[in-house]
Structures are given as structure tokens and as C-alpha cells.
Design a protein around this motif. Structure first.
Motif, PDB file in Angstrom:
ATOM      1  N   ALA A   1       0.833  -1.203   0.000  1.00  0.00           N
ATOM      2  CA  ALA A   1       0.000   0.000   0.000  1.00  0.00           C
ATOM      3  C   ALA A   1       0.869   1.255   0.000  1.00  0.00           C
ATOM      4  O   ALA A   1       0.584   2.222  -0.716  1.00  0.00           O
ATOM      5  CB  ALA A   1      -0.924  -0.004   1.224  1.00  0.00           C
ATOM      6  N   GLN A   2       1.944   1.245   0.793  1.00  0.00           N
ATOM      7  CA  GLN A   2       2.776   2.442   0.925  1.00  0.00           C
ATOM      8  C   GLN A   2       3.514   2.769  -0.372  1.00  0.00           C
ATOM      9  O   GLN A   2       3.589   3.927  -0.767  1.00  0.00           O
ATOM     10  CB  GLN A   2       3.778   2.255   2.076  1.00  0.00           C
TER      11      GLN A   2
ATOM     12  N   ASP B   1      -9.024   9.793   5.966  1.00  0.00           N
ATOM     13  CA  ASP B   1     -10.150  10.574   6.462  1.00  0.00           C
ATOM     14  C   ASP B   1     -11.474  10.131   5.868  1.00  0.00           C
ATOM     15  O   ASP B   1     -12.484  10.828   5.997  1.00  0.00           O
ATOM     16  CB  ASP B   1      -9.927  12.068   6.184  1.00  0.00           C
ATOM     17  N   SER B   2     -11.499   8.980   5.206  1.00  0.00           N
ATOM     18  CA  SER B   2     -12.742   8.447   4.662  1.00  0.00           C
ATOM     19  C   SER B   2     -12.673   6.931   4.642  1.00  0.00           C
ATOM     20  O   SER B   2     -11.582   6.341   4.621  1.00  0.00           O
ATOM     21  CB  SER B   2     -12.999   8.978   3.244  1.00  0.00           C
ATOM     22  N   ILE B   3     -13.867   6.323   4.648  1.00  0.00           N
ATOM     23  CA  ILE B   3     -13.927   4.857   4.603  1.00  0.00           C
ATOM     24  C   ILE B   3     -13.338   4.346   3.300  1.00  0.00           C
ATOM     25  O   ILE B   3     -12.671   3.305   3.262  1.00  0.00           O
ATOM     26  CB  ILE B   3     -15.378   4.379   4.753  1.00  0.00           C
TER      27      ILE B   3
ATOM     28  N   ARG C   1      -9.364   1.105   0.277  1.00  0.00           N
ATOM     29  CA  ARG C   1      -8.337   0.922  -0.751  1.00  0.00           C
ATOM     30  C   ARG C   1      -7.030   0.449  -0.129  1.00  0.00           C
ATOM     31  O   ARG C   1      -6.329  -0.386  -0.711  1.00  0.00           O
ATOM     32  CB  ARG C   1      -8.121   2.234  -1.508  1.00  0.00           C
ATOM     33  N   ARG C   2      -6.694   0.967   1.030  1.00  0.00           N
ATOM     34  CA  ARG C   2      -5.466   0.519   1.692  1.00  0.00           C
ATOM     35  C   ARG C   2      -5.568  -0.936   2.098  1.00  0.00           C
ATOM     36  O   ARG C   2      -4.618  -1.715   1.919  1.00  0.00           O
ATOM     37  CB  ARG C   2      -5.182   1.389   2.923  1.00  0.00           C
TER      38      ARG C   2
ATOM     39  N   LEU D   1      -0.688   4.723  -1.098  1.00  0.00           N
ATOM     40  CA  LEU D   1      -1.813   4.636  -0.167  1.00  0.00           C
ATOM     41  C   LEU D   1      -1.290   4.750   1.268  1.00  0.00           C
ATOM     42  O   LEU D   1      -1.239   3.772   2.007  1.00  0.00           O
ATOM     43  CB  LEU D   1      -2.570   3.320  -0.377  1.00  0.00           C
ATOM     44  N   ARG D   2      -0.893   5.935   1.650  1.00  0.00           N
ATOM     45  CA  ARG D   2      -0.371   6.165   2.975  1.00  0.00           C
ATOM     46  C   ARG D   2      -0.885   7.509   3.477  1.00  0.00           C
ATOM     47  O   ARG D   2      -1.565   8.235   2.759  1.00  0.00           O
ATOM     48  CB  ARG D   2       1.165   6.163   2.985  1.00  0.00           C
ATOM     49  N   GLY D   3      -0.535   7.835   4.716  1.00  0.00           N
ATOM     50  CA  GLY D   3      -0.970   9.103   5.279  1.00  0.00           C
ATOM     51  C   GLY D   3      -2.353   9.013   5.908  1.00  0.00           C
ATOM     52  O   GLY D   3      -2.835   7.938   6.279  1.00  0.00           O
TER      53      GLY D   3
END
Length: 470
Positions: free
Chosen positions: A418-419, A428-430, A435-436, A423-425
Motif C-alpha cells: 500500500a505504501q 479521512d474516509s472509509i 483501498r489501503r 496509499l499512505r498518510g
């Protein structure tokens, strides 16, 4: 030929071959050391350091080679991959032996030119031995021209997948010779393979053409067809093997395992075998030790900078969930000012006032994650794996994000699939968390040691800086 006998014979040969290979490897390591000593004669009388080095290297080789899968039966495997794995395992064994020698006797040392020549000589000999063994087994166990015929009973995509796997693995020595689909009345044969929609006609074809294998590629709940096929061949010497379709109920694409002497299929279980976990553990320990030693001055400098930037300890500690739900204390460089964390834990946001100036730099470059190599050395984390989240976030997302809990079937990692795919950080949403998690599950379903190395290389090449890191 009775292919069931061939399977049993292959298993026995694999066990015997593994023992012979181990003895052969120790002999090649010793002969390589002797050859290097003859080429580079030494006037010293005491040769005990060299003998100790050979014993250490041989011991580490016998431990590491199985972890790298080197003693598996090489038939059908990529010869190039087997050679590369042998070379890597041997170099790692030599590095471990050198570290042990240095720790046991710091004052005495083996001649570096002899050690280098021995490493190269034995490494070449081990790789050549693997190639010779692979070619010999391929020649001895070569199936008849075209492979052993197999009749497949199945329906839908799973049956097609089994047939495609047979066609895509000619080295396995099988070929699809007939298919029977009890659920489709009219269907043409595939690429010249005759197809039947009646069991009696199918059984007659199998007998007439002396097909020794019948594979049942059926849904896991189709017991009626299974019993019907078994009854149809009750008076025939035909091998019937079940290859159930578990795709609708299985979380990961795992194979057959042996449990207390009985075969079992993992439906929802860890996708990594014990051998894979050992392979990851060996890499994790040595890689994390090398990173901690190599970055020790940087770690000290960062710790001092954090202490001087604001009041509080240099390290931030927080409970996280590890493999199999076990909690551990994760270590990071502190990037925020001390604040009350008794309330709900909030993820860092852009321009978060809690983040210090030095902390913002550490978070942006991911240098705050370096102390987690201590967690890896302790065995609490892995170099590569799903990133661990705060326990409160686990409790929040687990009921609402599909597959979230399965991230913890392996050790969490410092970096992951993911990273390196952005897809990191902050999540703030489902949708972002989903996705992560999907990326983490993709990693688990497709794990291999080479994938881990690709992720490590991508992390090093691209750096840990990312626009979402704040």
C-alpha cells in the motif's frame, strides 16, 4: 504407468534427495575451503580459525537453505531461480559465519583472500550442483510424450482454470484428454479435447482410451456429482482426485496442508506457510540489524534534535496490534508536542498544530519510522507488511471495512504494498481505508520473497517522502 505410485515415489525421492543434498552441500563447502587453501597456501601452523569458519558456514547453510526452499524437488522449477536462491542463501550463510567468528574471537581473523576465494569457489560449486541435479531429475522423471492423460470433471471457471493450469505447466507431465460438465448439456470441446455431458459416455471414453487420472474440479458442496463419479468407476483402476472450487468461501488462494496426518484446505487462515514465515524472519533480523548499525549516528542525531525541539522524550510509544491480534508497543521518534491523549486518538492532518517543526520534517521524510527496526529486531514487526494502526482505529474500521481483520494474519510492516503505491498518510474516509486494506490483502494473496524485495527496493529508490505524509 500408475501415477499414484509416481506421486508416492516422488515424495520418498524428495526426502531421500534432501538428505543427500545436505550431505553434498557440506562436502562442497568443505572441498571449496580446501581448494582455496591449496591455491593460497599459508605458512601459519594454527588453522583453527579457518576450520571454525567452515563449520559455522556449513551450519548456517543447513539452516538457511531449507528456508529459501533450496531442498525442494527441483523438477519443474525455474533453474535460474534455483541458482539465484542458492547464491543468495550461500552469501547470507557466509555473512552470518563471519559475524559469529568476529563475535567469538575478535582478535583472531581468517585471511580475507582465502575467505573470498572460498566463498566464490563453494558458491559456484553449489550452484552447479543444483543445475546438474535439476537436469538429471528432469531426464529421469520425464513423462511420456505429450504427458499423462487426465479426464476432468467440472463446471464453469474453476474447470477452465484447472485445464489452463495443465496446459500452462507442461513440466508437470499431464495433458487434458477429456472433460465432463454435468451442468451444461451442449458444449464443444476445448482445443481438441473431447467434451461429454453424460456420465456414462464419459466413463466409457475414459475406459476405452485407458485414461489413468480423473480430476474432480467441482464446487465444494457438489457431493452428489462426486459420489456419482466414484460409483461410475467403482470397478476400474482409475485414480480419482478431488480439486474442489473454494473460491467463493476462501479468503486466500492457499493450497493443501497436512494436519495431524490428514489433508486439509485452508479456507480462512494465514496465507503464508511456516517456511515463508521463517524466510521473512531471517531476512527481517539481518536487514534490521544492518539498518540499525548503519544508521546509528543518524538515529542519535535525530534523538538529540527531537529532545531539543520540545519538551518530552525522544521516542513515542503506542500500543498497536500485531500478528494474530497480539498487541505490542511500537516505537517512533516523537513528532508532536506533548498533549492529552486520554481522549479519542486523532490522526495527524495537514498543518496540524500539534506537530513540531522537526517533527514535520521527520514525518515528511518518514525518518520518524526508523526506530521501528527495533520492533523488527524484537520480532514484533516485519520489514514488509501491512502498516499497523492505533488500536482505536482498529476498533473503528474493523466492523465497517471488508477484510480489515485479515491484515493481522502476518506481522505488520515498516513499509508495504500500500505504501509504495501511494496509499499512505491520513485516512479521512472509509473509501481511503478500504483501498489501503485491499492493497494489503493483495500483498497477502500474492506474497513471495521476491515481492518483498521489490517493495524494499521501491521504498529505497523512491524514498519515503510522499505528499500524504504530514
Amino acid at each position: 504407468m500408475d501415477t499414484s505410485f509416481e506421486v508416492r515415489h516422488t515424495q520418498v525421492s524428495s526426502i531421500a534427495g534432501g538428505s543427500i543434498a545436505r550431505v553434498s552441500d557440506v562436502a562442497l563447502i568443505s572441498i571449496g575451503a580446501l581448494a582455496a587453501a591449496l591455491v593460497l597456501p599459508d605458512t601459519r601452523i594454527d588453522r583453527s580459525p579457518e576450520l571454525t569458519a567452515v563449520a559455522c558456514a556449513a551450519t548456517f547453510a543447513l539452516v538457511l537453505f531449507p528456508a529459501f526452499g533450496i531442498y525442494r524437488t527441483p523438477r519443474g522449477r525455474s533453474k535460474r531461480r534455483a541458482t539465484v536462491l542458492t547464491a543468495l542463501a550461500w552469501l547470507l550463510a557466509q555473512a552470518c559465519a563471519a559475524l559469529v567468528m568476529r563475535a567469538l574471537s575478535p582478535t583472531s581473523s581468517t585471511p580475507s583472500n582465502w575467505y573470498l576465494l572460498w566463498t566464490v569457489t563453494s558458491g559456484v560449486a553449489l550452484c552447479v550442483a543444483r543445475l546438474v541435479a535439476s537436469r538429471t531429475l528432469d531426464r529421469i522423471g520425464r513423462p511420456p510424450e505429450g504427458g499423462y492423460p487426465v479426464a476432468i470433471v467440472g463446471t464453469g471457471a474453476h474447470c477452465d482454470a484447472v485445464r489452463d493450469r495443465i496446459a500452462g505447466m507442461p513440466s508437470a507431465g499431464f495433458r487434458a484428454a477429456a472433460t465432463f460438465d454435468p451442468g451444461v448439456a451442449c458444449r464443444e470441446g476445448h482445443a481438441g479435447v473431447p467434451h461429454f455431458d453424460a456420465l456414462d459416455a464419459f466413463a466409457h471414453h475414459v475406459r476405452t482410451h485407458a485414461i489413468p487420472e480423473v480430476w474432480l474440479a467441482l464446487p465444494i458442496g457438489d457431493a452428489r456429482t462426486v459420489m456419482a463419479v466414484i460409483d461410475a468407476f467403482r470397478n476400474d483402476l482409475v485414480n480419482i482426485r478431488l480439486m474442489p472450487d473454494v473460491s467463493t468461501v476462501s479468503m486466500f488462494d492457499t493450497g493443501m496442508v497436512d494436519l495431524v496426518g490428514a489433508p486439509a484446505i485452508n479456507l480462512v487462515a494465514s496465507p503464508l506457510s511456516s517456511q515463508a514465515l521463517l524466510q521473512k524472519a531471517v531476512f527481517d533480523r539481518f536487514f534490521s540489524a544492518a539498518v540499525l548499525v548503519g544508521t546509528a549516528p543518524l538515529l542519535l542525531a535525530i534523538a538529540v534534535a527531537v529532545r531539543l525541539s520540545s519538551k518530552g522524550p525522544a521516542l513515542f510509544r503506542q500500543q498497536r496490534q500485531g500478528a494474530n491480534g497480539n498487541t505490542f508497543t511500537i516505537l517512533k521518534f516523537r513528532t508532536m508536542r506533548l498533549h492529552d491523549d486520554s481522549r479519542e486518538i486523532r490522526q495527524a492532518t495537514r498543518d496540524d498544530p500539534r506537530v513540531t517543526r522537526i517533527g514535520a520534517f521527520l514525518r515528511r521524510t518518514s525518518l520518524d519510522e526508523l526506530p521501528q527496526f527495533i520492533n523488527v529486531l524484537r520480532g514484533e514487526m516485519s520489514v514488509v507488511g501491512p502498516r499497523p494502526h492505533a488500536l482505536q482505529h482498529d476498533n473503528l474500521y474493523q466492523p465497517i471495512v471488508d477484510g480489515y481483520i485479515h491484515r493481522y494474519r502476518v506481522k505488520p510492516g515498516i513499509t508495504g504494498w500500500a505504501q509504495v503505491n501511494g496509499l499512505r498518510g491520513e485516512t479521512d474516509s472509509i473509501e481511503k481505508m478500504q483501498r489501503r486494506v485491499e492493497a494489503d490483502l493483495h500483498y497477502l494473496r500474492n506474497w513471495s520473497f521476491s515481492l518483498d524485495m521489490r517493495i524494499v527496493a521501491a521504498t529505497v529508490v523512491r524514498g519515503w517522502m510522499h505528499g500524504n505524509a504530514y
